[in-house]
Design a protein around this motif. Structure first.
Motif, PDB file in Angstrom:
ATOM      1  N   SER A 144     -13.682  27.910 -64.559  1.00 16.81           N
ATOM      2  CA  SER A 144     -14.436  28.510 -65.644  1.00 16.81           C
ATOM      3  C   SER A 144     -13.508  29.432 -66.416  1.00 16.81           C
ATOM      4  O   SER A 144     -12.486  29.883 -65.915  1.00 16.81           O
ATOM      5  CB  SER A 144     -15.630  29.292 -65.087  1.00 16.81           C
ATOM      6  OG  SER A 144     -15.158  30.311 -64.232  1.00 16.81           O
ATOM      7  N   ALA A 145     -13.874  29.712 -67.640  1.00 11.78           N
ATOM      8  CA  ALA A 145     -13.046  30.579 -68.481  1.00 11.78           C
ATOM      9  C   ALA A 145     -12.992  31.967 -67.864  1.00 11.78           C
ATOM     10  O   ALA A 145     -14.000  32.485 -67.379  1.00 11.78           O
ATOM     11  CB  ALA A 145     -13.626  30.645 -69.879  1.00 11.78           C
ATOM     12  N   PRO A 146     -11.828  32.587 -67.853  1.00  5.65           N
ATOM     13  CA  PRO A 146     -11.733  33.917 -67.275  1.00  5.65           C
ATOM     14  C   PRO A 146     -12.545  34.928 -68.085  1.00  5.65           C
ATOM     15  O   PRO A 146     -12.652  34.820 -69.299  1.00  5.65           O
ATOM     16  CB  PRO A 146     -10.245  34.231 -67.321  1.00  5.65           C
ATOM     17  CG  PRO A 146      -9.676  33.318 -68.347  1.00  5.65           C
ATOM     18  CD  PRO A 146     -10.563  32.107 -68.372  1.00  5.65           C
ATOM     19  N   GLN A 147     -13.117  35.873 -67.373  1.00  5.95           N
ATOM     20  CA  GLN A 147     -13.900  36.904 -68.043  1.00  5.95           C
ATOM     21  C   GLN A 147     -12.973  37.814 -68.834  1.00  5.95           C
ATOM     22  O   GLN A 147     -11.944  38.240 -68.322  1.00  5.95           O
ATOM     23  CB  GLN A 147     -14.691  37.722 -67.016  1.00  5.95           C
ATOM     24  CG  GLN A 147     -15.698  36.912 -66.243  1.00  5.95           C
ATOM     25  CD  GLN A 147     -16.786  36.368 -67.157  1.00  5.95           C
ATOM     26  OE1 GLN A 147     -17.197  37.024 -68.106  1.00  5.95           O
ATOM     27  NE2 GLN A 147     -17.222  35.160 -66.877  1.00  5.95           N
ATOM     28  N   PRO A 148     -13.322  38.125 -70.089  1.00 10.77           N
ATOM     29  CA  PRO A 148     -12.456  38.999 -70.862  1.00 10.77           C
ATOM     30  C   PRO A 148     -12.441  40.402 -70.259  1.00 10.77           C
ATOM     31  O   PRO A 148     -13.465  40.915 -69.825  1.00 10.77           O
ATOM     32  CB  PRO A 148     -13.088  38.999 -72.258  1.00 10.77           C
ATOM     33  CG  PRO A 148     -14.468  38.501 -72.071  1.00 10.77           C
ATOM     34  CD  PRO A 148     -14.475  37.658 -70.836  1.00 10.77           C
ATOM     35  N   GLN A 149     -11.272  40.993 -70.238  1.00 13.91           N
ATOM     36  CA  GLN A 149     -11.113  42.334 -69.708  1.00 13.91           C
ATOM     37  C   GLN A 149     -11.353  43.344 -70.830  1.00 13.91           C
ATOM     38  O   GLN A 149     -10.946  43.113 -71.966  1.00 13.91           O
ATOM     39  CB  GLN A 149      -9.706  42.524 -69.138  1.00 13.91           C
ATOM     40  CG  GLN A 149      -9.373  41.579 -68.003  1.00 13.91           C
ATOM     41  CD  GLN A 149     -10.242  41.853 -66.788  1.00 13.91           C
ATOM     42  OE1 GLN A 149     -10.544  42.995 -66.478  1.00 13.91           O
ATOM     43  NE2 GLN A 149     -10.664  40.793 -66.119  1.00 13.91           N
TER      44      GLN A 149
END
Length: 100
Positions: free
Chosen positions: A79-84
């Motif tokens: 899955s797409a990494p969560q934005p920091q």
């Protein structure tokens, strides 16, 4: 040159026993790279410590990979990494003024 002891050499050689390889079955001196003939059948060979011996047969590259690498699974769909969240910064890449 450093000489390797006979026991180390024999241990390294014995570790390769049972290794499998695939040989594309193409006629003549044709291209033998697996990526060049993915639909070509392949002979599976096994190293017995002295020579490559016949082990099996695969109809194409996909089946060959399943035989040679049975524990390898399809990579999971990541899955797409969560934005920091952004950290506090000084602005848009500006150099600090002297004294800051």
């Amino acid at each position: 040159m450093d000489d390797e002891s006979l026991s180390n050499w024999a241990e390294r050689r014995d570790a390769k026993i049972g290794r499998l390889r695939a040989v594309p079955l193409v006629s003549g001196d044709g291209l033998k790279g697996s990526h060049l003939n993915p639909d070509a059948p392949r002979a599976i060979q096994r190293w017995n410590g002295y020579a490559w011996e016949p082990y099996g047969f695969a109809a194409n590259l996909a089946e060959t990979r399943r035989i040679l690498h049975p524990s390898t699974k399809e990579p999971p769909t990541a899955s797409a990494p969560q934005p920091q969240p952004l950290k506090a910064g000084r602005g848009r890449h500006r150099k600090p003024r002297p004294g800051e």
